[in-house]
Design a protein around this motif. Structure first.
Motif, PDB file in Angstrom:
ATOM      1  N   GLN A 153       6.506 -12.453  21.018  1.00  0.00           N
ATOM      2  CA  GLN A 153       5.993 -12.965  19.767  1.00  0.00           C
ATOM      3  C   GLN A 153       6.154 -11.925  18.646  1.00  0.00           C
ATOM      4  OE1 GLN A 153       1.841 -13.725  20.296  1.00  0.00           O
ATOM      5  NE2 GLN A 153       1.978 -15.667  19.183  1.00  0.00           N
ATOM      6  N   GLU A 154       6.350 -12.404  17.425  1.00  0.00           N
ATOM      7  CA  GLU A 154       6.322 -11.469  16.291  1.00  0.00           C
ATOM      8  C   GLU A 154       4.877 -11.123  15.966  1.00  0.00           C
ATOM      9  OE1 GLU A 154       8.308 -12.802  12.835  1.00  0.00           O
ATOM     10  OE2 GLU A 154      10.287 -12.268  13.618  1.00  0.00           O
ATOM     11  N   ILE A 155       4.632  -9.830  15.722  1.00  0.00           N
ATOM     12  CA  ILE A 155       3.277  -9.384  15.412  1.00  0.00           C
ATOM     13  C   ILE A 155       3.311  -8.625  14.096  1.00  0.00           C
ATOM     14  CG2 ILE A 155       1.309  -8.029  16.189  1.00  0.00           C
ATOM     15  CD1 ILE A 155       2.640  -8.182  19.026  1.00  0.00           C
ATOM     16  N   ALA A 156       2.557  -9.104  13.105  1.00  0.00           N
ATOM     17  CA  ALA A 156       2.461  -8.381  11.832  1.00  0.00           C
ATOM     18  C   ALA A 156       1.110  -7.700  11.757  1.00  0.00           C
ATOM     19  CB  ALA A 156       2.645  -9.341  10.663  1.00  0.00           C
ATOM     20  N   ALA A 157       1.081  -6.507  11.168  1.00  0.00           N
ATOM     21  CA  ALA A 157      -0.180  -5.780  10.998  1.00  0.00           C
ATOM     22  C   ALA A 157      -0.359  -5.456   9.531  1.00  0.00           C
ATOM     23  CB  ALA A 157      -0.162  -4.496  11.820  1.00  0.00           C
ATOM     24  N   TYR A 158      -1.592  -5.559   9.052  1.00  0.00           N
ATOM     25  CA  TYR A 158      -1.874  -5.155   7.666  1.00  0.00           C
ATOM     26  C   TYR A 158      -3.128  -4.315   7.637  1.00  0.00           C
ATOM     27  CZ  TYR A 158      -5.747  -8.475   7.037  1.00  0.00           C
ATOM     28  OH  TYR A 158      -6.932  -9.134   7.130  1.00  0.00           O
ATOM     29  N   CYS A 159      -3.306  -3.592   6.508  1.00  0.00           N
ATOM     30  CA  CYS A 159      -4.516  -2.780   6.380  1.00  0.00           C
ATOM     31  C   CYS A 159      -5.030  -2.852   4.950  1.00  0.00           C
ATOM     32  CB  CYS A 159      -4.258  -1.354   6.845  1.00  0.00           C
ATOM     33  SG  CYS A 159      -2.821  -0.568   6.069  1.00  0.00           S
ATOM     34  N   ARG A 160      -5.142  -1.693   4.281  1.00  0.00           N
ATOM     35  CA  ARG A 160      -5.793  -1.702   2.962  1.00  0.00           C
ATOM     36  C   ARG A 160      -4.809  -1.796   1.815  1.00  0.00           C
ATOM     37  NH1 ARG A 160      -9.028   3.365   5.225  1.00  0.00           N
ATOM     38  NH2 ARG A 160     -10.606   2.239   6.437  1.00  0.00           N
ATOM     39  N   GLY A 161      -3.535  -1.835   2.170  1.00  0.00           N
ATOM     40  CA  GLY A 161      -2.544  -1.904   1.102  1.00  0.00           C
ATOM     41  C   GLY A 161      -1.394  -0.966   1.378  1.00  0.00           C
ATOM     42  N   PRO A 162      -0.458  -0.883   0.439  1.00  0.00           N
ATOM     43  CA  PRO A 162       0.789  -0.167   0.704  1.00  0.00           C
ATOM     44  C   PRO A 162       0.625   1.339   0.927  1.00  0.00           C
ATOM     45  CG  PRO A 162       0.698  -0.990  -1.558  1.00  0.00           C
ATOM     46  CD  PRO A 162      -0.464  -1.574  -0.847  1.00  0.00           C
TER      47      PRO A 162
END
Lengths: 222, 222
Positions: free
Chosen positions: B174-183
């Motif tokens: 599966q494709e897994i994207a991760a994000y946090c507080r910004g760039p």
DNA sequence: AAAGTATTCAATTATTTTATTGAATACTTT
DNA sequence: AAAGTATTCAATAAAATAATTGAATACTTT
């Protein structure tokens, strides 16, 4: 957190703070606000802000370092302008934030305007309707070059300096609104005072052209 | 121009510059960015920014003077928060302006991310479609309190610290994207690195929750 | 080419901001 | 009430910024 990460963050925030430094001095903010109306020579900027030329030049260098202002030699003079439309928008945001957060902003304005008549908040919708119907007249009292750059649709260019001469063309029965560069530019205030003294029904529109446009009213670009 | 007018302008720009001073230091900007994710104690802020507590406290005083931050004693700690939603919006505008005007911003990011895989720009529309369809999974790798405050709709809270434990629940297909507080937060970068090393198809979403919301995608408030 | 003018640079001083340290304050917990 | 802890205050030194002045530069005009 990792040394590389720390270095990365320090570098990024160092960059962001360049813009912060640009707008951290009252005089630089005043320079930017003037430039948001159109280009100016260093000499003009110095005169309008009560700075010596050397001093204005130094502040302008800081603004160039922050990439907020660009300048180029045009004939005998160096002319400066905002580096981007985004800069003007950002300054408007700053003003809005300050008006919301800093109670002093309103207090200072109120103190300055107290006892002056015709400075009440004007409702844009009503004004625009009346201007369209011809029951009110809207004067742009900034220098003519700024009017040429952009102005509120339906407004007439009557620079403050020529207002006295223009008065015979105006009726005392009609409502007359005057606007200039925004709430902290005093041209419209002066215009309203002059007209009121002579018995005209004059009012001040606080908005700059950009404010007016942001509210969704029409603007003419030169 | 008149003495009164000059005094008025000086006072107004003095006020505007309070906010400019607030955002003129890299460390203060970092403090603000952390606070844009939710409230923090002085101690936590000092730790996250690599400042001594006394130093952080001093910077926070400047931010309070600029009315950008508010704080109150809660039990043993003083907790700080952004004074207003407007402050967060303003910071986002600042970031956007810096990214547009300061070429160094992109260079620093590129240098930092070079040779790291999975850091390419992700198209929001495609990602959101896949998350909805269930063909991609979106991880919020910030601390759980920040997830509880607000998160991207459809995202799963997997704080970076718990990522290793969570990996068995994820599929390598599966494709897994991760994000946090910004760039400029490195949590998602670290998460993607960890997952890539173990053979997962991981990508980084640069956006913060606020960026995501500003682009018109749905967000859940706690 | 020389003179004139607008602008910037350089150097100095004054002022403001930042970092650091240790003491003082205010609240909690025992 | 006493001890403990988080935070702020105060004082100092270091660093950065601002204003001022006179010299240098770069372009125009004659």
């Amino acid at each position: 957190m990792g040394r590389q990460n720390r270095i990365f963050k320090d570098r990024i925030y160092e960059q962001l703070s360049r813009i912060g430094k640009g707008i951290s001095s009252p005089k630089r903010l005043e320079l930017l606000e003037i430039l948001s109306q159109g280009k100016r020579t260093v000499e003009e900027l110095a005169r309008e802000t009560n700075l010596t030329i050397a001093n204005a030049s130094q502040h302008l260098q800081v603004l160039r370092a922050a990439r907020l202002v660009e300048s180029q030699k045009e004939g005998l003079y160096v002319t400066c302008r905002l580096a981007d439309q985004l800069v003007g928008d950002f300054l408007r945001q700053l003003r809005i934030l300050a008006e919301n957060r800093l109670a002093e902003m309103e207090r200072i304005s109120r103190d300055f305007l107290k006892e002056k008549k015709g400075m009440e908040e004007i409702d844009g919708d009503t004004l625009w309707k009346r201007v369209r119907e011809g029951t009110a007249i809207l004067l742009d009292v900034r220098p003519i070059e700024e009017y040429r750059e952009r102005h509120i649709k339906g407004s007439l260019s009557v620079p403050l300096k020529e207002l006295e001469n223009y008065l015979p063309n105006l009726s005392r029965k009609q409502e007359i609104a005057a606007y200039c560069r925004g709430p902290y530019c005093v041209l419209a205030v002066q215009a309203v005072e002059i007209m009121r003294k002579k018995g005209f029904k004059a009012f001040r529109l606080k908005d700059s052209v950009q404010d007016w446009e942001a509210k969704g009213f029409p603007v003419v670009y030169g």
